[in-house]
Motif scaffolding. Structure first.
Motif, mmCIF file in Angstrom:
data_model
loop_
_atom_site.group_PDB
_atom_site.id
_atom_site.type_symbol
_atom_site.label_atom_id
_atom_site.label_comp_id
_atom_site.label_asym_id
_atom_site.label_seq_id
_atom_site.Cartn_x
_atom_site.Cartn_y
_atom_site.Cartn_z
ATOM 1 N N ARG A 240 0.840 -1.205 0.000
ATOM 2 C CA ARG A 240 0.000 0.000 0.000
ATOM 3 C C ARG A 240 0.872 1.250 0.000
ATOM 4 N NH1 ARG A 240 -5.346 0.562 2.517
ATOM 5 N NH2 ARG A 240 -5.766 2.689 3.197
ATOM 6 N N PRO A 241 0.572 2.250 -0.829
ATOM 7 C CA PRO A 241 1.360 3.494 -0.801
ATOM 8 C C PRO A 241 1.303 4.135 0.594
ATOM 9 C CG PRO A 241 -0.062 3.430 -2.728
ATOM 10 C CD PRO A 241 -0.481 2.290 -1.854
ATOM 11 N N PRO A 242 2.415 4.594 1.112
ATOM 12 C CA PRO A 242 2.424 5.173 2.458
ATOM 13 C C PRO A 242 1.629 6.460 2.588
ATOM 14 C CG PRO A 242 4.558 5.464 1.383
ATOM 15 C CD PRO A 242 3.770 4.538 0.523
ATOM 16 N N SER A 243 1.243 7.061 1.456
ATOM 17 C CA SER A 243 0.431 8.282 1.498
ATOM 18 C C SER A 243 -1.055 7.973 1.641
ATOM 19 C CB SER A 243 0.653 9.111 0.226
ATOM 20 O OG SER A 243 0.270 8.357 -0.925
ATOM 21 N N HIS A 244 -1.420 6.693 1.619
ATOM 22 C CA HIS A 244 -2.828 6.293 1.660
ATOM 23 C C HIS A 244 -3.234 6.071 3.124
ATOM 24 C CE1 HIS A 244 -6.103 5.340 -1.017
ATOM 25 N NE2 HIS A 244 -6.399 4.257 -0.338
ATOM 26 N N THR B 74 -1.750 8.226 9.143
ATOM 27 C CA THR B 74 -2.631 9.184 8.464
ATOM 28 C C THR B 74 -2.138 9.556 7.067
ATOM 29 O OG1 THR B 74 -1.513 11.163 9.303
ATOM 30 C CG2 THR B 74 -3.222 10.173 10.712
ATOM 31 N N GLY B 75 -1.099 8.892 6.602
ATOM 32 C CA GLY B 75 -0.530 9.261 5.304
ATOM 33 C C GLY B 75 0.091 10.635 5.324
ATOM 34 N N GLY B 76 0.540 11.083 6.509
ATOM 35 C CA GLY B 76 1.156 12.390 6.653
ATOM 36 C C GLY B 76 0.173 13.528 6.847
ATOM 37 N N LEU B 77 -1.111 13.220 6.927
ATOM 38 C CA LEU B 77 -2.134 14.255 7.092
ATOM 39 C C LEU B 77 -2.354 14.593 8.562
ATOM 40 C CD1 LEU B 77 -4.846 12.894 4.605
ATOM 41 C CD2 LEU B 77 -3.124 14.645 4.168
ATOM 42 N N GLU B 78 -2.929 15.777 8.797
ATOM 43 C CA GLU B 78 -3.296 16.173 10.158
ATOM 44 C C GLU B 78 -4.744 15.783 10.473
ATOM 45 O OE1 GLU B 78 -1.509 17.143 12.610
ATOM 46 O OE2 GLU B 78 0.332 17.179 11.419
#
Length: 325
Positions: free
Chosen positions: A50-54, A104-108
């Motif tokens: 899975r892409p780490p941004s997902h 969180t895929g780097g999200l806040e």
């Protein structure tokens, strides 16, 4: 509850040690890790490809624990949690400090839910923390609704499979963004738009794109090995027979209105008349047609209301960015 107490205790120990546990929920089986362990969360991405941004979903044991994981919970979120948790509803809120950015895929923002399955709830209670768990399958492929599906697809990539029987809902949770003033549905799922609107008292949008990344938004998702082609219901039989004549091994999702229609195809699935039964069996149907060697699946979309909206969403994602027939 089919899982033994000893199995639940073992699974909790695996999570505490940084391992991966496949766990049942009412929607699909999840691939779980300690939500506060960055290294364990990273293993999920590796196991799934899975892409780490997902982003992933954090599963917690009760609505009372929500404030332990998020910040700034607005009234609509409280209201939805009160009415639909435990249940197939995921809320997107501002990330709290306990949630690592890896989850969180780097999200806040973070997606959170309370599953409605006795085995999942028992595991969360025994573990005593949050469990980050996307569906327990390779990224973009068909979600598992039995423990055998998980074992067949992920094998040794999972440290322990907690068997809780077949999933009751069969499609993933509904994801609702409640980070802004107006909630919106980012992924249709097990809680219907109509039920959400009845509680909130106003209509909800289902945008095709969103500023918030959430699970299930990849252009091709929930996809079997066979190509999925979507056609109008009245064209299912003719398109399937034409493709079969052209040399394809065709699997057909035969709509209820055509239940008695003869069709020349490699394999035929009679779509249940009950939309709940269709949702519950959808991923199993796709897996079975793969098992039977189909290279093309001809299907039509159900009426997009109630759970039909979630089924239509999954079929569109399974068909991917390719043009419909």
């Amino acid at each position: 509850m089919t899982a033994r107490t000893t199995d639940i205790e073992k699974a909790a120990g695996v999570l505490s040690a940084g391992g991966l546990v496949a766990l049942p929920t009412e929607t699909v089986y999840g691939l779980g890790a300690n939500a506060e362990d960055s290294a364990a969360v990273s293993r999920i991405f590796q196991a799934k490809g899975r892409p780490p941004s997902h982003p992933l979903i954090v599963h917690i044991g009760s609505a009372e624990q929500l404030d332990d994981w998020v910040q700034d919970v607005p009234r609509p979120a409280r209201l939805l949690a009160e009415h639909f948790w435990p249940g197939p509803l995921t809320l997107v809120l501002r990330r709290g400090p306990r949630v690592p950015l890896e989850a969180t895929g780097g999200l806040e923002t973070v997606a959170v839910r309370v599953p409605d399955h006795p085995v999942a709830l028992a595991l969360l209670a025994a573990f005593g923390g949050g469990v980050t768990a996307p569906s327990a399958n390779r990224f973009g492929q068909v979600s598992p609704t039995t423990a055998d599906h998980v074992r067949a697809e992920l094998g040794d990539a999972v440290d322990f499979v907690l068997d809780g029987g077949s999933c009751e809902v069969g499609v993933e949770s509904t994801i609702v963004d409640v980070t802004s003033g107006i909630p919106s549905i980012l992924r249709p799922g097990g809680v219907t738009r109509e039920d959400l609107e009845a509680v909130l008292g106003f209509p909800l949008a289902v945008p095709s794109t969103s500023r918030v990344r959430v699970p299930g938004q990849h252009p091709s998702h929930y996809a079997p090995r066979a190509r999925v082609a979507l056609v109008e219901p009245e064209k299912v039989v003719t398109e399937a027979e034409l493709a079969q004549e052209l040399g394809h091994q065709v699997g057909v999702f035969l709509p209820p209105a055509l239940a008695d229609a003869p069709v020349k195809a490699h394999a035929v699935v009679a779509v249940p008349g009950s939309v709940a039964a269709y949702a519950r069996g959808l991923y199993g149907f796709l897996r079975e047609l793969d098992r039977l060697g189909c290279d093309l699946i001809i299907a039509s979309l159900p009426v997009e209301e109630g759970l039909g909206l979630a089924i239509a969403n999954r079929l569109r994602r399974a068909a991917g960015p390719r043009p419909t027939v």
